[in-house]
Design an enzyme around this catalytic site. Structure first.
Site, short mmCIF file in Angstrom:
data_model
loop_
_atom_site.label_atom_id
_atom_site.label_comp_id
_atom_site.label_asym_id
_atom_site.label_seq_id
_atom_site.Cartn_x
_atom_site.Cartn_y
_atom_site.Cartn_z
N SER A 246 0.81 -1.09 0.03
CA SER A 246 -0.13 -0.12 0.04
C SER A 246 0.99 1.27 -0.07
CB SER A 246 -0.78 0.13 1.00
OG SER A 246 -0.07 0.22 2.48
N LYS A 247 1.83 1.26 0.61
CA LYS A 247 2.96 2.22 0.75
C LYS A 247 3.66 2.50 -0.48
CE LYS A 247 2.19 3.14 5.08
NZ LYS A 247 1.67 4.34 5.65
N ILE A 248 3.92 1.53 -1.35
CA ILE A 248 4.60 1.60 -2.73
C ILE A 248 3.74 1.89 -3.69
CG2 ILE A 248 5.43 0.19 -4.59
CD1 ILE A 248 6.85 -1.52 -2.74
#
Length: 602
Positions: A286-288
């Site tokens: 999700s961060k990427i």
């Protein structure tokens, strides 16, 4: 006498390569993805008419910004829907053996051979980075002959220049114009220092970007996804400072796999590759995904601007103040470095003698300063903060090494030493200087004698840590460590071209049997070393009682213990004695990775 086993005295390169079919690739918990072709140097293979020019970059002598710019330019001028109209049809190549163009600022054969074999250079076009920049300006690949970087390769570079680049001009040789490059390439030695020649990374390692352990993968200093790695590092560092070690480790593992991924992560490569990589869970994904969408991670941006993060990071940078103490200082109301100075009643740049405690014996008599090295305190750390935090350029690292070796030769001739740490991994600037030292017969006890010698010579001002030697104990009835360490504050003597600045200098003395494991253990990076220890414990290795040519599955054993102190077998504490750094990799069943490809941290 402790039981020892020596590694084989010589290993045939062909046999070593074949033996690794039972090494890391075979024992890894993850196989190469079978749904699609494996990415890497051989992934894109269009028809000859639209074949891209594959470019490999040797990062030595380039700044981080220069490396980043090269990656950006190649990405902007590669095939794809997002390519601009002036795209040159370039493709970044992670394997020098598959490259059409090799970019480098190195202009001497000996230095080039530390990164690629000379035979390979003779079969490729080796040019300076100016070729890329000028080709972009001209909106077409320029002749390689105009940008030859090594005179001996002039004819070979023209001969092997890609057809799209023209024929070149054999009458003109263009060398790098960077002041840094020209000044440091005039001689193969700087300050009398001649770096050792290190074997290049095994080419097949560049295809192992999907492997579980970072000690199986190639991790350059600056990778195509460096900005993403640095964004995730903020999250990692924040959790580390807050005492959330397990959460921080999860981010460290994700960063290490991203550092090894050979392509720029896009929406396509994210769904095709990144989601399946080890260490990339749903939260990291999700961060990427957020980074790909916005160009940043919102949580990282908030943390950077956080007063708490900035204060705790500042406090933890002072010697003697760890994350736990840094949090306590913040909780009692300290916020800035000025608050810290007032709290400890100290002034930066003040007289160190005024803040150092008087050393006295139990009966109150003052100890002469020449008999004991003063220990650094939090107050001294604060007073020296500006100097100890200043990055150390490579040339100064080499000057410190030469001074250390000159003093060692006075005290005990015949020592062997290697600069390790970030310098060995190719960093243009280091936070400190780490040197591993040994002596064939007199290593034991040399550490304390040498630290005292440096103090009396006025080169060491403070000691951070000084440890002695404990012999190998096969029964493990007591702690053992085959390393002696003197972690010091060092200052160069008068007369050098460098300003007399206090620097962190770590001297690590190893017995001869532990020298090469110490070199590996202190070369880093942190995640590479962590995975090397885990790999040694979990995976099968080559029992060195057998020669490589007679290996079979029955000759593989599980369970070694690796650290800087040595390489032992867990079931009976048998001590292995490798005779080179490469033999450590061979015993573990790992393909060779040179230090500049062990940068598994952001």
């Amino acid at each position: 006498m402790p039981q020892k086993r020596f590694a084989p005295t010589s290993w045939d390169s062909d046999q070593s390569s074949s033996s690794n079919t039972s090494g890391p690739s075979a024992t890894s918990t993850r196989a190469t993805p079978s749904k699609r072709p494996k990415l890497g140097p051989h992934y894109y293979n269009p028809a000859p008419s639209d074949r891209p020019i594959k470019v490999f970059l040797i990062q030595a002598k380039l700044s981080e910004q220069e490396v980043t710019n090269v990656y950006r330019i190649i990405d902007e001028h590669s095939l794809g829907d997002d390519a601009n109209d002036g795209a040159l049809n370039l493709q970044y190549c992670n394997n020098p053996a598959d490259a059409d163009i090799i970019l480098t600022k190195i202009s001497m054969r000996k230095r080039l051979e530390r990164h690629i074999p000379w035979q390979l250079a003779e079969k490729t076009a080796v040019v300076c980075p100016g070729w890329l920049m000028q080709s972009v300006k001209a909106k077409q690949p320029l002749p390689c002959g105009d940008f030859v970087v090594i005179k001996e390769l002039h004819g070979d570079t023209i001969e092997h220049c890609p057809h799209d680049c023209g024929t070149g001009n054999p009458g003109r040789i263009q060398l790098p114009s960077s002041p840094t490059a020209s000044s440091s390439e005039q001689d193969d030695s700087v300050n009398g220092f001649i770096p050792p020649i290190v074997k290049p990374t095994e080419p097949k390692v560049f295809d192992n970007w999907w492997a579980r352990y970072s000690c199986q993968r190639a991790s350059p200093l600056v990778c195509p996804n460096q900005n993403l790695a640095e964004e995730l590092h903020i999250l990692c560092r924040s959790r580390e400072l807050e005492g959330l070690g397990i959460n921080a480790l999860a981010y460290e593992r994700a960063i290490s796999i991203i550092k090894s991924y050979p392509e720029l992560i896009t929406k396509e490569t994210f769904s095709r590759d990144v989601m399946e990589l080890p260490g990339i869970g749903e939260k990291i994904q999700s961060k990427i995904h957020e980074f790909l969408k916005n160009g940043f991670i919102e949580e990282s941006r908030v943390i950077r601007q956080s007063e708490r993060y900035q204060a705790i990071t500042l406090f933890a940078s002072i010697y003697g103040i760890g994350p736990a103490n840094a949090r306590k200082l913040y909780d009692i109301g300290l916020r800035t470095f000025e608050d810290l100075e007032r709290y400890y009643d100290i002034r930066v740049g003040g007289d160190l003698k005024a803040i150092e405690p008087n050393m006295v014996t139990p009966n109150g008599k003052k100890i002469p300063p020449s008999t004991k090295i003063p220990e650094i305190t939090v107050k001294v750390g604060i007073a020296l903060r500006n100097e100890l935090d200043a990055p150390i350029p490579r040339e100064e690292v080499e000057a410190i090494y030469c001074e250390v070796m000159a003093q060692l030769n006075i005290l005990e001739p015949g020592c062997e030493a290697t600069i390790v740490g970030g310098y060995r991994r190719g960093k243009p600037r280091s936070n400190d200087v780490d040197i591993v030292i040994t002596h064939p017969t007199k290593a034991k006890g040399l550490c304390k004698r040498f630290a005292q010698h440096l103090y009396q010579a006025g080169l060491v001002t403070h000691i951070l840590h000084l440890s002695g030697f404990h012999a190998h104990d096969a029964l493990r009835t007591e702690h053992w460590d085959s390393l002696e360490k003197a972690l010091t504050v060092f200052i160069l003597p008068e007369g050098t071209k460098f300003k007399r600045t206090h620097r962190r200098l770590d001297l690590i003395f190893a017995m001869p049997e532990a020298y090469w494991t110490a070199v590996i253990g202190w070369s880093g990076s942190k995640m590479f070393e962590r995975d090397l220890r885990l790999y040694a414990k979990e995976e099968k290795y080559v029992d060195s009682a057998y020669r490589i040519e007679s290996l079979s599955k029955s000759h593989l054993r599980r369970g070694l213990k690796f650290d800087s102190s040595g390489l032992t077998r867990r079931r009976d504490s048998l001590l292995y004695v490798p005779r080179s750094e490469e033999e450590v990799f061979q015993i573990l069943g790992l393909d060779w990775i040179d230090p500049t490809m062990r940068n598994a941290d952001a």
